[in-house]
Design an enzyme around this catalytic site. Sequence first.
Site, PDB file in Angstrom:
ATOM      1  N   ASP A 176      33.822   7.604  -9.062  1.00 47.97           N
ATOM      2  CA  ASP A 176      34.702   8.529  -8.343  1.00 47.97           C
ATOM      3  C   ASP A 176      33.967   9.854  -8.193  1.00 47.97           C
ATOM      4  O   ASP A 176      33.095  10.185  -9.000  1.00 47.97           O
ATOM      5  CB  ASP A 176      36.018   8.731  -9.114  1.00 47.97           C
ATOM      6  N   ARG A 208      48.001  23.335  -4.704  1.00 53.08           N
ATOM      7  CA  ARG A 208      47.071  22.824  -5.724  1.00 53.08           C
ATOM      8  C   ARG A 208      46.077  23.877  -6.194  1.00 53.08           C
ATOM      9  O   ARG A 208      45.669  23.890  -7.353  1.00 53.08           O
ATOM     10  CB  ARG A 208      46.308  21.609  -5.173  1.00 53.08           C
TER      11      ARG A 208
HETATM   12  C1  LIG Z   1      44.185   7.434  -4.167  1.00 57.60           C
HETATM   13  S1  LIG Z   1      42.807   7.205  -5.232  1.00 57.60           S
HETATM   14  C2  LIG Z   1      42.604   5.441  -5.137  1.00 57.60           C
HETATM   15  C3  LIG Z   1      42.419   4.810  -6.498  1.00 57.60           C
HETATM   16  C4  LIG Z   1      42.314   3.273  -6.505  1.00 57.60           C
HETATM   17  N1  LIG Z   1      41.220   2.808  -5.684  1.00 57.60           N
HETATM   18  C5  LIG Z   1      43.611   2.640  -6.072  1.00 57.60           C
HETATM   19  O1  LIG Z   1      43.671   2.066  -4.981  1.00 57.60           O
HETATM   20  O2  LIG Z   1      44.581   2.727  -6.821  1.00 57.60           O
HETATM   21  C6  LIG Z   1      41.445   7.781  -4.184  1.00 57.60           C
HETATM   22  C7  LIG Z   1      40.237   8.223  -5.004  1.00 57.60           C
HETATM   23  O3  LIG Z   1      39.137   8.455  -4.105  1.00 57.60           O
HETATM   24  C8  LIG Z   1      38.341   9.488  -4.684  1.00 57.60           C
HETATM   25  N2  LIG Z   1      37.449  10.063  -3.672  1.00 57.60           N
HETATM   26  C9  LIG Z   1      37.754  10.911  -2.662  1.00 57.60           C
HETATM   27  N3  LIG Z   1      36.654  11.245  -1.982  1.00 57.60           N
HETATM   28  C10 LIG Z   1      35.616  10.602  -2.561  1.00 57.60           C
HETATM   29  C11 LIG Z   1      34.208  10.553  -2.294  1.00 57.60           C
HETATM   30  N4  LIG Z   1      33.646  11.228  -1.293  1.00 57.60           N
HETATM   31  N5  LIG Z   1      33.442   9.772  -3.099  1.00 57.60           N
HETATM   32  C12 LIG Z   1      33.995   9.079  -4.121  1.00 57.60           C
HETATM   33  N6  LIG Z   1      35.310   9.089  -4.419  1.00 57.60           N
HETATM   34  C13 LIG Z   1      36.111   9.841  -3.647  1.00 57.60           C
HETATM   35  C14 LIG Z   1      39.388  10.471  -5.208  1.00 57.60           C
HETATM   36  O4  LIG Z   1      38.868  11.335  -6.196  1.00 57.60           O
HETATM   37  C15 LIG Z   1      40.477   9.528  -5.742  1.00 57.60           C
HETATM   38  O5  LIG Z   1      40.362   9.322  -7.138  1.00 57.60           O
END
Ligand SMILES: C[S@@+](CC[C@H](N)C(=O)[O-])C[C@H]1O[C@@H](n2cnc3c(N)ncnc32)[C@H](O)[C@@H]1O
Length: 267
Positions: A134, A33
């Site tokens: 996010d 990445r």
């Molecule tokens: C796999 S996605 C899940 C999206 C959605 N909730 C779903 O279930 O389809 C996980 C998200 O968590 C976000 N994320 C990771 N660490 C984070 C943090 N410390 N604070 C806020 N968001 C975070 C990532 O950027 C990503 O967009």
Amino acid sequence: MITSHTFEKLAALVKTHSGIHLTEAKRQLVVGRLAKRLRHHNLENFDRYYEVCTSSPDELQIMINTITTNETSFFREQHHFTYMRTHILPHIKTGHLRVWSAAASIGAEAYSIAMVLDEILTPHAITWEVIGTDINTDVVDQANEGLFPMRFAEQIPLEYLKAYCLQGVDTHEGEFIIDDYLRSKVHFEVANLMEPIPNDLGRFDIIFLRNMLIYFDNPAKEHILKNVLKTLKPNGMLFIGHAESIGHLTDEVTQIKPTIYRKGARS
Ligand SMILES: C[S@@+](CC[C@H](N)C(=O)[O-])C[C@H]1O[C@@H](n2cnc3c(N)ncnc32)[C@H](O)[C@@H]1O
């Protein structure tokens, strides 16, 4: 190539700023990445890239954006939406319902929630709003745009697709957009769940915290849950992802179903 030492330094930096726990198993993924960032800066190795990240807040944010996994879909884990529509929303009689998609990615989850709320609550003159947050600034911009590749439409029930989505034309051929009405009820902002949640986000009746905790170790999960649950109203509902469990990490919620919780101790 990245040495173990440099990978550990980068992983520590990611952990400090996002809480995300990059295990050794993620090493190749991280190299893959971030390779384009090295090319972008014309750097010969990851040691130099680490230095750029520690001296430039902008590159640090780009690095976090690049590292996060943003996989999502509309109506993912469909049973949560069914539960909300059959077990929660019919009991809302008055007031203003606030729902938080706490790791919203590009917004598919938040817009799915909004479609259900509009169908069930709006005809009864019950007002509502959905907030998505996010840590990744790119996905927050994308979510606010409400523009999705057409393949995402396959997951949306036809009646919702007809009611809230418009087919893209010209430069947006092959995409669809969430209509102005639904977009006016949903908004997205950047928030890091490892940090105290800004007061102006307010308090919520329902929180979706799904498919995000899997990227954290137990102390970070506990920390995030504490932060997030402060904003959940008493008796408010929490949904987590199917691969996640939080029973051992908090006593602030009672389990209703394997991934569905209510705020408050069991009575
Ligand atoms: C796999 S996605 C899940 C999206 C959605 N909730 C779903 O279930 O389809 C996980 C998200 O968590 C976000 N994320 C990771 N660490 C984070 C943090 N410390 N604070 C806020 N968001 C975070 C990532 O950027 C990503 O967009």
